[in-house]
Design a protein around this motif. Structure first.
Motif, short mmCIF file in Angstrom:
data_model
loop_
_atom_site.label_atom_id
_atom_site.label_comp_id
_atom_site.label_asym_id
_atom_site.label_seq_id
_atom_site.Cartn_x
_atom_site.Cartn_y
_atom_site.Cartn_z
N ARG A 375 0.85 -1.19 0.00
CA ARG A 375 0.00 0.00 0.00
C ARG A 375 0.89 1.25 0.00
O ARG A 375 1.84 1.33 0.77
CB ARG A 375 -0.91 -0.02 1.23
N GLN A 376 0.54 2.19 -0.87
CA GLN A 376 1.24 3.47 -0.93
C GLN A 376 0.53 4.46 -0.02
O GLN A 376 -0.66 4.72 -0.17
CB GLN A 376 1.25 4.01 -2.36
N ALA A 377 1.24 5.00 0.97
CA ALA A 377 0.66 5.94 1.93
C ALA A 377 1.49 7.21 1.94
O ALA A 377 2.55 7.31 1.31
CB ALA A 377 0.62 5.32 3.33
N THR A 379 3.10 8.38 4.38
CA THR A 379 4.34 8.16 5.13
C THR A 379 5.32 7.26 4.42
O THR A 379 6.43 7.06 4.91
CB THR A 379 4.01 7.57 6.50
N GLY A 380 4.95 6.69 3.26
CA GLY A 380 5.85 5.82 2.53
C GLY A 380 5.12 4.59 2.00
O GLY A 380 3.89 4.58 1.83
N VAL A 381 5.88 3.55 1.76
CA VAL A 381 5.34 2.28 1.26
C VAL A 381 5.18 1.33 2.45
O VAL A 381 6.13 1.12 3.21
CB VAL A 381 6.26 1.67 0.19
N ILE A 382 3.99 0.75 2.59
CA ILE A 382 3.71 -0.16 3.70
C ILE A 382 3.50 -1.56 3.14
O ILE A 382 2.60 -1.79 2.32
CB ILE A 382 2.47 0.29 4.50
N SER A 384 2.56 -5.27 4.26
CA SER A 384 1.93 -5.96 5.39
C SER A 384 1.81 -7.44 5.07
O SER A 384 1.45 -7.83 3.95
CB SER A 384 0.54 -5.39 5.68
N GLY A 434 12.62 3.81 7.99
CA GLY A 434 11.27 3.28 8.15
C GLY A 434 11.05 2.72 9.54
O GLY A 434 11.77 3.06 10.48
N SER A 449 3.90 -5.30 9.79
CA SER A 449 3.91 -4.16 8.85
C SER A 449 5.30 -3.58 8.76
O SER A 449 5.88 -3.15 9.77
CB SER A 449 2.91 -3.07 9.29
N ARG A 451 7.28 -0.51 7.02
CA ARG A 451 7.11 0.76 6.32
C ARG A 451 8.48 1.29 5.91
O ARG A 451 9.38 1.37 6.72
CB ARG A 451 6.40 1.78 7.19
N SER A 454 9.24 6.05 0.23
CA SER A 454 9.12 5.87 -1.21
C SER A 454 10.36 6.42 -1.91
O SER A 454 10.99 7.37 -1.45
CB SER A 454 7.88 6.58 -1.73
#
Length: 455
Positions: A375-377, A379-382, A384, A434, A449, A451, A454
């Protein structure tokens, strides 16, 4: 420009602006009141006047002229009326139809023309043919008394003796903020309006290098630290750069030491393994398992040290995760990569692969499989990894992130590792800006998770 010099410049500008406004501001108007207004306030409460009972008449410069006028208007003896200016009030003359109304100089009556004594206060009224008539204020009538009663003068206090011997005093209500106070407040407000945008612009310019410094420390260990003004920032950047170099040298030495120790331990372990073969059962099987566990720990330490020195490059997350799952031989039946966002990160590929392999191996060994999402958020790439296993108690999650810590389910000899897997993942995330967390899944199990920033 030093930060201290900027502060001095702003303070100097603020003081100069305030002083200029105070000096150049017009003189505030003098508070004035007439005898008629004072008489009305003596009869009843009037807005803008303060009324109070005092034991004695107020002190100050007396105005006999107004005392006579007010006493005559009230029908009282002049001895029962006291009109005073507060001490320090400027004594000014007033002009009535070309004649000056002024308090006679000196404390009492003085000799007049021809030796006649003059009253302490009098009014000169111009009659026909330029003749001047001297009239006491209390005896003035008609238009002369009306002029004296309605004449605005510098604010004064009027007191009238009461039947019990006390005095009723009335005086104009003083404003909460005097003229000079208003000037100061206006000067401060104008200074604030002038200085606020200037201070904001300079603050942005001063903090821009600090933001660059913070970004260089947080995002990339190899990023150069800013070497620009102000002087304090240059000194801080130099100290941080020196500290970072020392820490890098110490970390490299520690990694080399661990690598050398782990490598040197392989030789005695190999000899010990050969000697164990001659031991009787069941001791031999347990001793072999212990040696294999030690060899696995040494292998993880060597792999960790080797991967830490790998170069950083930009990788596509989803294709790399798919390749890792395929290489581990898990297949889509046990560990599945769910549809998600496309993302890119800047990491050493071997180190990232080892971190993900540790998480996938835990999901396969202790929960029978799991689901991987990207998932792209903001705060960066997560990344999971969720499973449906028994889960990890909340009190054990932080402990399992420390080196050589294992859960109860991993103490058996079939699945037990060295206890470095999760700590390697957390260290990898911290080194690259991260973080790594363990949480409880909504339907049971665990969500790991990872993180990363990006690319």
């Amino acid at each position: 420009m030093a930060i201290g010099g900027f502060g001095v410049a702003v303070a100097t500008l603020g003081v100069a602006t305030t002083a200029a406004i105070v000096i150049l501001a017009p003189q505030p108007p003098v508070l004035r009141v007439s005898a008629g207004e004072a008489i009305a306030a003596l009869h009843r409460p009037v807005p803008g006047f303060d009324r109070h009972i005092v034991a004695g008449p107020p002190q100050g410069a007396r105005l006999p002229m107004l005392e006579g006028v007010i006493a005559a208007e009230l029908g009282r003896s002049p001895r029962d009326v006291r009109v005073t200016w507060p001490n320090g009030t400027a004594r000014i003359g007033e002009h009535v139809r070309g004649a000056t109304v002024r308090k006679a100089p000196g404390p009492g009556p003085g000799p007049g023309p021809g030796g006649a004594a003059l009253p302490p206060a009098f009014v000169l009224i111009q009659r026909a043919r330029g003749r001047l008539e001297l009239v006491q204020p209390g005896a003035a009538g008609g238009w002369a008394r009306s002029v004296l009663i309605g004449l605005p003068m510098t604010a004064f206090t009027t007191s009238v003796r009461q039947q019990d011997g006390r005095w009723l005093s009335v005086e104009p209500a003083r404003p909460f903020l005097g003229g000079w106070q208003r000037n100061i407040l206006i000067a401060l407000a104008v200074s604030l309006l002038l200085l606020a945008p200037i201070a904001w612009i300079f603050a942005r310019r001063l903090t821009r290098p600090f933001r660059a410094l913070a970004g260089a420390l947080d995002n990339d260990r190899a990023a150069p630290l800013p070497h620009e003004r102000p002087r304090e920032l240059r000194e801080a950047a130099a100290a941080i750069a020196a500290m970072r170099d020392r820490l890098a040298i110490e970390a490299a030495e520690r990694a080399r030491m661990l690598t050398a120790i782990a490598h040197d331990l392989r030789t005695p372990l190999t000899g010990l393994r050969l000697r164990i073969e001659a031991a009787p059962e069941p001791q031999r099987a347990r001793m072999v398992a212990d040696v294999e566990r030690m060899q696995a720990m040494i292998g993880e330490v060597l792999a960790f040290a080797r991967d830490a020195a790998a170069p950083v490059k930009v990788v596509d997350v989803r294709p790399l995760l798919a390749a890792i799952i395929e290489d581990m031989g898990q297949g889509s039946a046990i560990v599945r990569l769910l549809p998600g966002d496309e993302a890119r990160i800047a990491v050493p590929e071997l180190t990232f692969r080892r971190a993900v392999e540790n998480l996938l191996r835990n999901a396969a060994d202790y929960a029978g499989g799991g689901r991987v999402t990207v998932r792209q958020a903001d705060t960066g790439v997560i990344i999971s990894i969720a499973d449906d296993g028994p889960g990890i108690p909340a009190g054990d999650r932080e402990r399992l992130l420390r080196p050589f810590e294992r859960g109860e389910a991993s103490r058996n000899r079939d699945t037990g590792g060295a206890g470095l897997g999760l700590s390697i993942v957390r260290d990898f995330a911290a080194r690259h800006g991260g973080d790594f967390t363990l949480a409880h899944a909504p339907n049971g199990g665990t969500i790991a998770s990872l993180r990363l920033p990006s690319a």
